[in-house]
Scaffold this active site. Structure first.
Site, PDB file in Angstrom:
ATOM      1  N   GLU A 243       0.943  -1.233   0.039  1.00 36.63           N
ATOM      2  CA  GLU A 243       0.079   0.095   0.106  1.00 36.63           C
ATOM      3  C   GLU A 243       0.886   1.224   0.124  1.00 36.63           C
ATOM      4  O   GLU A 243       0.699   2.145  -0.814  1.00 36.63           O
ATOM      5  CB  GLU A 243      -1.048   0.092   1.320  1.00 36.63           C
ATOM      6  CG  GLU A 243      -1.749   1.134   1.304  1.00 36.63           C
ATOM      7  CD  GLU A 243      -2.914   1.223   2.372  1.00 36.63           C
ATOM      8  OE1 GLU A 243      -3.514   2.318   2.536  1.00 36.63           O
ATOM      9  OE2 GLU A 243      -2.823   0.358   3.154  1.00 36.63           O
ATOM     10  N   THR A 366      -0.089   8.142   8.211  1.00 37.46           N
ATOM     11  CA  THR A 366       0.703   9.716   8.344  1.00 37.46           C
ATOM     12  C   THR A 366       1.943   9.732   8.147  1.00 37.46           C
ATOM     13  O   THR A 366       2.797   8.784   8.744  1.00 37.46           O
ATOM     14  CB  THR A 366      -0.216  10.607   9.124  1.00 37.46           C
ATOM     15  OG1 THR A 366       0.609  10.019  10.378  1.00 37.46           O
ATOM     16  CG2 THR A 366      -1.560  10.393   9.191  1.00 37.46           C
TER      17      THR A 366
END
Length: 388
Positions: A243, A366
């Site tokens: 990912e 993040t």
């Protein structure tokens, strides 16, 4: 450098995909951006062309191709002026379907993976929660055994394809007292009673359907557990490398698209009697970004090559996403500036690119979380291991 990784067959695939996108997708992009809904016919067309089966087994309708075909798929999707459309496609093919292929049993592969490859079913991966964010281990959604069923309660948010989807791949705690060792992965049909999905209004990725999903006493059969109970966290971590590399590739591709568009614009835009690509300060800004983007591409390709060989590249993938998303944001910001007032206008691609790109340092972990992961590996000598 790309010749190290891309063969003539890769480039023929790129041309075929590019032609398909410009014929079948680009004419609808503005409508989908405005309505926030991607019509289902295009999923079927992607399936018919084999684009969802690039890296999946032939037994289920896939092509079992190397990861550089995936790189081509991702790069070209970033160059049609809608990262939201791109996200819907790759989240289906590389988030939800990755778990079906890796942890699903034969029944699940026949009933869900094969139709997903064909574009007949749409999937969504449900991990992030309203109170969890990047803290996967802190999730509150739970799945409790009750006879022949699991009963799921909880909520997920920021789920790409959350409203479109025909099925969810859901992470939930089966043994909350065990922390991250008590997480399991489940397949859930979206028409199961007790599920509600609410579409979220976003800054960018406007064509993409992003939802908050609620599970209220949702009953699913025991056989919808994927893999082993309690191994969910390990499965999630195992797939995060892919990912994060996807997010990194998306970033370098959209930055490259912005740069190419801007350089072409600068060659035509005149000011003070000459085209603005002759002004040294502007030229130097562009070549600085071109250098950063090229560095990211080379690093990203090298990490993909290692992952394609089966190596565990969690550090490299984390670095790739951290750096590439930052480089993309900075490059696109400056590219918009080169267009002056026109860069701020919606009829030009930079305004949308700027909004869409901003999700890069947030989604898939993040930048702050990625820095802490890297700190543990580089400074604390933590050695993350693949799931077994």
């Amino acid at each position: 450098m790309s010749s190290l990784y891309f063969t003539e067959e890769h480039e023929l695939f790129r041309k075929s995909l590019r032609d398909f996108l410009h014929k079948e997708v680009v004419p609808h992009i503005e409508k989908w951006e405005k309505t926030g809904t991607i019509e289902r016919f295009i999923w079927k067309k992607f399936g018919e062309m084999g684009f969802f089966g690039i890296r999946y087994p032939e037994a289920y309708g896939g092509m079992n191709l190397d990861l550089f075909y995936t790189v081509v798929f991702l790069e070209e999707l970033q160059k049609i002026k809608s990262a939201g459309f791109a996200a819907a496609m790759w989240a289906h093919s590389y988030l939800a379907m990755t778990h079906l292929n890796a942890e699903g049993d034969e029944r699940i592969k026949q009933e869900y993976l094969a139709p997903s490859i064909a574009g007949e079913k749409i999937g969504a991966l449900c991990i992030t929660e309203p109170f969890g964010g990047s803290d996967v281990a802190g999730m509150r959604t739970n799945a409790v055994k009750n006879g022949d069923n699991y009963v799921i309660n909880g909520s997920k948010t920021f789920i790409t394809n959350g409203v479109y989807a025909d099925y969810y791949v859901v992470a939930a705690k089966t043994a909350p007292e065990l922390g991250n060792k008590g997480i399991s992965i489940f397949l859930v049909d979206t028409n199961t009673p007790g599920i509600s999905a609410t579409k979220l209004d976003k800054l960018g990725w406007r064509a993409s359907d992003t939802a908050e999903i609620s599970f209220d006493n949702v009953e699913i059969p025991l056989e919808n557990l994927m893999g082993e109970e309690g191994k969910g966290f390990h499965y999630i971590m195992q797939h995060f490398a892919l990912e994060r590399l996807i997010m990194a590739i998306n970033a370098h591709a959209r930055a490259e698209y912005a740069l190419d568009y801007t350089i072409e614009y600068m060659s035509q835009r005149e000011a003070f009697g000459t085209t603005i690509n002759k002004f040294q300060a502007l030229r130097h800004t562009m070549v600085e970004h071109a250098t950063e983007i090229e560095h990211c591409k080379i690093f990203n390709y090298a990490a993909v090559a290692r992952l394609d060989k089966g190596e565990y590249v969690v550090k490299e993938a984390t670095m790739a996403k951290l750096k590439s998303t930052k480089v993309a944001d900075q490059a696109i910001y400056d590219c918009l500036q080169m267009l002056g007032g026109y860069g701020y206008m919606e009829e030009y691609p930079l305004a949308r690119l700027l909004r869409d790109s901003r999700l890069g340092p947030i989604g898939g972990g993040t930048s702050e979380i990625l820095k802490e992961i890297l700190s543990k590996m580089i400074i604390d000598n933590k050695d993350y291991k693949p799931a077994v």
